[in-house]
Design an enzyme around this catalytic site. Structure first.
Site, short mmCIF file in Angstrom:
data_model
loop_
_atom_site.label_atom_id
_atom_site.label_comp_id
_atom_site.label_asym_id
_atom_site.label_seq_id
_atom_site.Cartn_x
_atom_site.Cartn_y
_atom_site.Cartn_z
N HIS A 41 14.10 27.63 -8.90
CA HIS A 41 14.88 28.73 -9.47
C HIS A 41 16.34 28.57 -9.07
O HIS A 41 16.68 27.84 -8.13
CB HIS A 41 14.35 30.06 -8.94
CG HIS A 41 14.28 30.13 -7.45
ND1 HIS A 41 15.39 30.35 -6.65
CD2 HIS A 41 13.25 29.94 -6.59
CE1 HIS A 41 15.05 30.34 -5.37
NE2 HIS A 41 13.74 30.08 -5.31
N ARG B 90 13.11 35.74 -9.23
CA ARG B 90 14.10 34.66 -9.29
C ARG B 90 13.69 33.54 -10.23
O ARG B 90 14.56 32.89 -10.83
CB ARG B 90 14.40 34.13 -7.89
CG ARG B 90 13.20 33.71 -7.04
CD ARG B 90 13.64 33.55 -5.59
NE ARG B 90 12.59 33.10 -4.68
CZ ARG B 90 11.75 33.90 -4.05
NH1 ARG B 90 11.81 35.21 -4.27
NH2 ARG B 90 10.86 33.42 -3.20
#
Length: 250
Positions: free
Chosen positions: A29, A81
């Site tokens: 991420h 995320r």
């Protein structure tokens, strides 16, 4: 006839294997708020730098993947995320192989969630060392087998990733996985068996931010190409790999 859990799992795995070539894309991420403060775990959102990476990833996917392979799958964890990192990737209805298809429809897997840090969730490694130096020492001695109090170990996560590995082997389409460093280390170690010789090496594999790893399995191993998609360097996220020290990461 097959009897027992393990023989059954082996039979299921073998039945899902195929020789159709495909690319598996792995990326962490974008930088999260916890990365910025060097904390582990949590469910924090992306920083501005992380949002910039999400846009860069989407641009790469649109220009280099979807134009050739519109049936590429998108998998994320259930944590904020990873979902935010994939949010700019288009989900459009197209015709692929004579059928209507929604491009990159995200599939969220609990099995892809980051290693659970238990009572140390939301702490930095410096704080953990100060709070409980004995636990910190045990982790340094055996990163593979160490289990966070009320949390997980790498061995625990390898077991829950069994479903993901089966599904990856079953897929004939390319797959993009937006995940977490600890999780991607294990998947990378499984696919790159010609490079990662023992499971003890997995917890020390470097999966840097802002990087897309393009893995192409074949009969005698797996090739990997690493692409840095954004030139701006993030601040230290507490998960880098020092040369002579145990890396402060999951």
């Amino acid at each position: 006839k097959i009897f027992g859990y393990l023989p059954g799992r082996i039979a299921s795995f073998v039945m899902n294997l195929h020789t159709a070539p495909k690319t598996i894309y792995l990326t962490r991420h974008g930088q999260s708020e916890y990365n910025l403060s060097q904390k582990i775990g949590g469910d924090s959102a992306l920083t501005q730098h992380g949002r910039d990476y999400a846009l860069a990833l989407a641009n790469y996917v649109h220009s280099n993947i979807l134009n050739n392979k519109p049936r590429t799958r998108l998998w994320t964890s259930t944590l904020k995320r990873t979902i935010e990192t994939g949010m700019h990737i288009r989900n459009e209805e197209v015709v692929a192989d004579g059928q209507k298809w929604i491009t990159m429809r995200p599939r969220r897997w609990h099995a892809l969630d980051e290693i659970h840090a238990g009572i140390f969730d939301g702490k930095t490694y410096q704080e953990i060392e100060e709070i409980d130096p004995e636990e910190f020492k045990m982790r340094k001695q055996d990163k593979l087998g160490y289990r966070y109090p009320r949390g997980e170990s790498y061995l625990d996560v390898m077991q829950r990733l069994d479903t993901i590995i089966h599904e990856l082997e079953r897929q004939r389409d390319p797959v993009l996985i937006i995940g977490h460093q600890g999780i991607l280390r294990i998947i990378y170690g499984y696919l790159m068996w010609n490079e990662i010789e023992t499971r003890e090496q997995c917890p020390h594999v470097s999966i840097p931010l802002n990087t897309l790893k393009c893995l192409r399995p074949h009969a005698y191993g797996c090739d990997c190409e690493s692409l840095c998609l954004i030139n701006q360097k993030p601040t230290d996220d507490g998960q880098t790999e020092p040369v002579n020290l145990d890396p402060p990461s999951h």
